[in-house]
Design an enzyme around this catalytic site. Structure first.
Site, PDB file in Angstrom:
ATOM      1  N   LYS A 125       0.849  -1.190   0.000  1.00 56.46           N
ATOM      2  CA  LYS A 125       0.000   0.000   0.000  1.00 56.46           C
ATOM      3  C   LYS A 125       0.888   1.244   0.000  1.00 56.46           C
ATOM      4  O   LYS A 125       1.926   1.279   0.681  1.00 56.46           O
ATOM      5  CB  LYS A 125      -0.897  -0.041   1.246  1.00 56.46           C
ATOM      6  CG  LYS A 125      -1.944   1.061   1.338  1.00 56.46           C
ATOM      7  CD  LYS A 125      -2.801   0.826   2.582  1.00 56.46           C
ATOM      8  CE  LYS A 125      -3.862   1.898   2.777  1.00 56.46           C
ATOM      9  NZ  LYS A 125      -4.680   1.642   3.991  1.00 56.46           N
ATOM     10  N   SER A 205      -9.407   1.763   3.393  1.00 53.97           N
ATOM     11  CA  SER A 205      -8.545   2.516   2.494  1.00 53.97           C
ATOM     12  C   SER A 205      -7.557   1.649   1.720  1.00 53.97           C
ATOM     13  O   SER A 205      -6.910   2.137   0.789  1.00 53.97           O
ATOM     14  CB  SER A 205      -7.764   3.574   3.306  1.00 53.97           C
ATOM     15  OG  SER A 205      -6.925   2.962   4.279  1.00 53.97           O
ATOM     16  N   SER A 229      -9.930  -0.644   7.490  1.00 51.03           N
ATOM     17  CA  SER A 229      -9.292  -0.393   6.205  1.00 51.03           C
ATOM     18  C   SER A 229      -8.551  -1.588   5.608  1.00 51.03           C
ATOM     19  O   SER A 229      -8.096  -1.508   4.471  1.00 51.03           O
ATOM     20  CB  SER A 229      -8.324   0.792   6.320  1.00 51.03           C
ATOM     21  OG  SER A 229      -9.044   1.996   6.402  1.00 51.03           O
TER      22      SER A 229
END
Length: 526
Positions: A125, A205, A229
């Site tokens: 990420k 996210s 997330s």
């Protein structure tokens, strides 16, 4: 080994896989009719299916010499090129990925492998620091020079021989900027789409990490979570995601929201790969027999699971939970209905506490980077850059955090103390009262339509108890509502990560709730 022989071996390891997958005259002729494009989109490589293969199976092939890390890495790079334009999940591809794979193949040939991830392609990420690629948190404010050093978890992945394949898109600032954000959108990367139905949201996210895994663009990925997330994107993209116990994985070098709740965690298409990745991230020995034990008849017999239904997520999700409970009971598990206390109070306290913690922690992080040096400067940057407002203009959370009381304030300290107490009790008391091995709930509703004007439709309370308590939670695919995946979220007590993964592997094997995406442009009418 002498330099000349090492160079020769390296050349063989690079050239042979390239030759094996290089197109011949027939392939060139087929490309005129589009067949080569379909080949590039295939999940088959060297007789294995990337969509279903596990890390132990890949390592066995690499040990036998029937697969190389270079060939595996090339296969994923080709899929990124062919498939990612549909979903927009990958921000950057590492220019050193093939070199890392070559080094792994040398270690495999010499019998000097470094662990379960040696030669395995991993996506990060893009809020995890890397010295050789940008780390932006999706914001143009950080899109300049890369950080000076790797995050500690990246150093562990490199030391374990993993191939750092690239960086995945995310919800900008991990969804902690606007009051009505659109998950999966960032100014740097644009909008990530759900691979199952492309006009639907991937949740955030860790949107790019989950969507990339669903599309088989990497073997494993790293996500981060403050509250939901990892587990929501995992559920919404029919992959596995673990939010580890707080502190099990280092947060050093990860763009923060709150040190009291933030954690990075592993994501994969199966629990086995998730567990092996956690072992590298945490420095703890993996359970080598996890998959075998989970698939044995009776693996769930005698396990007690509390079902927290959350009917607010809709009748179709509730019906899927009923079917899930029936399947678990048929495998010998005892499933009892439970309700978790204190949830309204947790919802009242969590957000104000996070505001104070974000101001403290983002200021400390920004001081280590080129660009805005604190939250106030970051707010001014967003006001001055229209590109930061192309999906949604708001930065209300930034502005509220700037005005929030400091983390030394007695009112804040009382809030965080009450949050810690109530969140832990909400899990501990229920597990003790019913003698549970885990608490299960839906990880997500069916994916909503992505809409910048409206923002997310994501009231998903299931992740909050474990997130606030710092306890582990694990999302495994439960099934589908029509074409849209829904995950089953499993929670357990503090530092019961290994037990939770073992239970999750057995649940995953019984439910068999995942299928590959079809990249539908929208839901079929009717």
């Amino acid at each position: 080994m002498k330099m000349r022989s090492m160079a020769a071996l390296t050349a063989i390891l690079v050239v042979a896989p390239l030759a094996a997958v290089a197109p011949g005259p027939q392939a060139v002729a087929q490309s005129r009719s589009g067949d080569s494009a379909r080949s590039a989109e295939s999940t088959l490589v060297g007789g294995i299916d990337l969509d279903t293969v596990t890390i132990p199976e890949l390592q066995a092939r690499m040990d036998r010499g029937s697969l190389s890390s270079v060939r595996l890495t090339l296969a994923y790079l080709r899929r990124i090129k062919a498939v990612d334009p549909k979903i927009n999940a990958v921000l950057h591809v590492s220019p050193t990925a093939l070199g890392q794979a070559v080094a792994s193949d040398v270690r495999h040939r010499l019998g000097r492998t470094r662990g379960p991830l040696d030669g395995i392609p991993v996506l990060l990420k893009d809020n995890v620091d890397t010295r050789d690629m940008p780390t932006t948190a999706g914001s143009l404010a950080l899109a300049g020079k890369p950080p000076a050093s790797d995050a500690e978890l990246v150093a562990k992945l490199r030391a374990g021989g993993a191939v750092i394949l690239g960086k995945a898109n995310l919800s900008e600032w991990a969804n902690f900027r606007a009051a009505k954000p659109t998950s999966g959108w960032s100014a740097v990367g644009g909008q990530t789409h759900n691979p199952y139905v492309l006009d639907r949201n991937p949740c955030g996210s860790s949107a790019g990490s989950a969507a990339a895994l669903a599309a088989s663009l990497a073997q494993v990925a790293i996500g981060t979570e403050t509250d939901g997330s990892i587990v929501c994107p995992a559920g919404m993209n029919a992959v596995v995601g673990l939010k580890p116990s707080l502190g099990l994985v280092s947060q050093s070098g990860v763009v923060p929201i709150s040190a009291e709740q933030d954690t990075a965690g592993p994501m994969a298409r199966n629990v086995t790969d998730t567990a092996l990745t956690l072992s590298v991230l945490s420095g703890r020995d993996p359970d080598p027999g996890l998959a075998e034990a989970a698939s044995r008849p009776g693996a769930l017999r005698g396990k007690r699971i509390g079902l927290w239904r959350l009917p607010a997520l809709g009748a179709e999700v509730d019906a899927l939970m009923t079917r899930t409970a029936e399947r678990l009971r048929a495998s010998g598990a005892e499933v009892v209905e439970v309700d978790l206390p204190y949830q309204e109070r947790l919802a009242e306290l969590e957000f104000p506490a996070l505001l104070s913690e974000f101001h403290r922690d983002i200021d400390a992080y920004l001081a280590t980077r080129k660009g805005p040096r604190d939250l106030a400067a970051l707010i001014e940057f967003n006001r001055a850059h229209p590109q930061e407002q192309t999906c949604f203009a708001g930065q209300e959370l930034f502005e509220q955090a700037l005005a929030a009381p400091p983390t030394t304030d007695p009112e804040y300290l009382a809030m965080r103390a009450e949050l810690a107490d109530l969140s832990r009790r909400s899990i501990d008391e229920v597990m003790t009262e019913h003698g549970l091995d885990a608490i299960a709930s839906p990880a997500n509703p069916p994916a909503w339509t992505t809409d910048c004007g409206r923002g997310d439709n994501d009231v998903i309370p299931s992740s909050t108890p474990a997130a606030v308590a710092g306890y582990p939670s694990l999302s495994v695919p439960a099934g589908f509502v029509g074409e849209l995946p829904v995950g089953l979220l499993l929670m357990a007590g503090n530092h019961q990560d290994a037990d939770l993964l073992a239970l999750g592997a057995a649940v995953e094997h019984r439910l068999d709730g995942r299928r590959a995406p079809r990249y539908l442009p929208t839901l079929p009418t009717g």
